[in-house]
Structures are given as structure tokens and as C-alpha cells.
Write a protein that holds these residues in place. Sequence first.
Motif, short mmCIF file in Angstrom:
data_model
loop_
_atom_site.label_atom_id
_atom_site.label_comp_id
_atom_site.label_asym_id
_atom_site.label_seq_id
_atom_site.Cartn_x
_atom_site.Cartn_y
_atom_site.Cartn_z
N LEU A 179 -8.74 6.59 5.21
CA LEU A 179 -7.64 5.97 6.00
C LEU A 179 -6.81 5.04 4.72
N ASP A 180 -7.24 4.77 3.65
CA ASP A 180 -6.83 4.02 2.57
C ASP A 180 -5.83 5.26 1.86
N LEU A 181 -6.33 6.54 1.67
CA LEU A 181 -5.65 7.23 0.91
C LEU A 181 -4.31 7.80 1.97
N VAL A 182 -4.39 8.17 3.21
CA VAL A 182 -3.42 8.52 4.39
C VAL A 182 -2.33 7.22 3.97
N THR A 183 -2.55 6.08 4.12
CA THR A 183 -1.97 4.98 4.11
C THR A 183 -1.07 4.89 2.94
N LYS A 184 -1.74 5.12 1.52
CA LYS A 184 -0.88 5.08 0.28
C LYS A 184 0.06 6.41 0.24
N LEU A 185 -0.21 7.51 0.96
CA LEU A 185 0.42 8.61 0.62
C LEU A 185 1.58 8.68 1.61
N THR A 186 1.69 7.84 2.77
CA THR A 186 2.79 7.98 3.82
C THR A 186 3.37 6.62 3.96
N LYS A 187 3.35 5.71 2.80
CA LYS A 187 4.48 4.68 2.92
C LYS A 187 5.56 5.02 2.89
N LEU A 188 6.20 4.09 3.87
CA LEU A 188 7.66 4.25 4.41
C LEU A 188 8.62 4.02 3.22
N ASP A 189 8.31 3.47 2.09
CA ASP A 189 9.18 3.13 1.11
C ASP A 189 9.06 4.48 0.19
N ARG A 190 9.42 5.47 -0.19
CA ARG A 190 8.96 6.39 -1.13
C ARG A 190 8.77 5.87 -2.41
N ASP A 191 9.35 4.80 -2.96
CA ASP A 191 9.13 4.22 -4.27
C ASP A 191 7.58 3.93 -4.33
N GLN A 192 6.93 3.52 -3.14
CA GLN A 192 5.52 3.02 -3.26
C GLN A 192 4.53 4.34 -3.06
N HIS A 193 5.19 5.63 -3.21
CA HIS A 193 4.02 6.78 -3.08
C HIS A 193 3.42 6.78 -4.30
N PRO A 194 2.15 7.05 -4.52
CA PRO A 194 1.54 7.24 -5.62
C PRO A 194 1.73 8.49 -6.34
N GLY A 195 1.63 8.25 -7.69
CA GLY A 195 1.87 9.45 -8.49
C GLY A 195 0.71 10.53 -8.32
N PHE A 196 0.79 11.80 -8.69
CA PHE A 196 -0.31 12.75 -8.53
C PHE A 196 -1.49 12.21 -9.45
N SER A 197 -1.73 11.65 -10.66
CA SER A 197 -2.97 11.28 -11.41
C SER A 197 -3.24 10.16 -10.37
N GLU A 198 -2.56 9.16 -9.66
CA GLU A 198 -3.30 8.21 -8.58
C GLU A 198 -3.83 8.70 -7.89
N ILE A 199 -3.29 9.89 -7.24
CA ILE A 199 -3.79 10.30 -6.07
C ILE A 199 -5.18 10.97 -6.44
N LEU A 200 -5.18 11.62 -7.55
CA LEU A 200 -6.39 12.66 -7.70
C LEU A 200 -7.57 11.47 -8.28
N SER A 201 -7.19 10.18 -8.81
CA SER A 201 -8.26 9.28 -9.12
C SER A 201 -8.68 8.26 -8.01
N HIS A 202 -8.02 8.51 -6.96
CA HIS A 202 -8.57 7.76 -5.66
C HIS A 202 -10.04 7.93 -5.58
N PRO A 203 -10.66 6.91 -4.80
CA PRO A 203 -11.87 6.98 -4.52
C PRO A 203 -12.54 8.04 -3.39
N PHE A 204 -11.55 8.64 -2.58
CA PHE A 204 -12.04 9.99 -1.73
C PHE A 204 -12.39 10.89 -2.80
N PHE A 205 -11.64 11.04 -3.92
CA PHE A 205 -11.98 12.17 -4.79
C PHE A 205 -13.13 11.71 -5.69
N THR A 206 -13.58 10.73 -6.09
CA THR A 206 -14.37 10.14 -6.98
C THR A 206 -15.76 9.83 -6.34
N ASP A 207 -15.81 9.79 -5.12
CA ASP A 207 -17.33 9.32 -4.34
C ASP A 207 -18.15 10.41 -4.58
#
Length: 164
Positions: free
Chosen positions: A136-164
Motif C-alpha cells: 500500500l505504501d509503495l503504490v501510494t508513493k508511485l501514484t501521487k497525483l502531483d507528479r513532482d511527488q513521484h519517487p525517483g528510481f533509486s528511492e523506489i528500489l530502496s523501498h522496504p518492499f524490496f528490502t524486507d
Amino acid sequence: MNQNMDSRNEHKIRSWFKQIITVLEYIPSKLLIHRDLKPENILIASDDVLKIGDLCIATAFTNGERALTMRTDTGTELYKAPEQAMIYDQRVDIFASGLIFAELSVPMTLEDKIETFTEIRCGKEPSILATQPPTLDLVTKLTKLDRDQHPGFSEILSHPFFTD
């Protein structure tokens, strides 16, 4: 296949989504925006390597970091980022990846998908993911309505979903 939670393999989903993000990071390096990212354009090879296809409506840009385009008649409505109806850039593919990630993570009927994607486009957390906090947290970050709030690729890949 993958029609219930027991059939979802989190390791495989993690691997597939990491591959999607890696490709999305690569596409702008070739000065392209895919603009029609959806499950039907993601192919799975026999070795579980993903290929992103159907680049026929991809658009080229020359402004490196922030390419803007105004062509709005492209892409599949269900997976379009909200800003794709206005001026947009390569971050539309990040928004679409969030929708695909939600769909990978939870079995959805077409009705579930429409409801979930509508919730997301209204700025709400998708209720179908309520029992999966990291997803839910990752989906919420990726789909922010303000595109300036979308995470960068390194931030996406360091999300807890990938590191757990």
C-alpha cells in the motif's frame, strides 16, 4: 493463475516489479517516454525475465531530465496518469507502474481494478491493499497525483518492499 492470494509469490512479484522499474529507469536514458505501460505490454520470458513491449506510441524528447509533451490522445485510459490529459513527462510511466504493482500484488476482477484505480485517481488509499502495508505504501508513493511527488528510481528500489 494468480487468481487468489495463495497463488501470489511475493518473491516473484518483487523480482518482476524490480525489473519493471529498472526498464522504466532505462527508457528515459534513451530519451523516450513509453506512455502506454500496462500488463498487456509486459512480456514474461521462460526464464522469468520481463520485456516491456509495444513502444509504438512512445515519444522521443530532447530535454533530458524533464521532457514535456502535450499529445493527449495516447495510452490506455485505465492505466493513464492523470496528467496525461495535460502537459506531462516521463513520470507518467511511474504512475502506471504503481497501478500495475497494485494489480500484481492482489487478485482483482475488472470491477475491482476499476474501483481501485478510481480510488487512487481520487487521491485515496486503495482499500483492496489495506492488509498489505508495504505494498500500500509503495503504490501510494508511485501514484501521487502531483507528479513532482513521484519517487525517483533509486528511492523506489530502496523501498522496504524490496528490502524486507
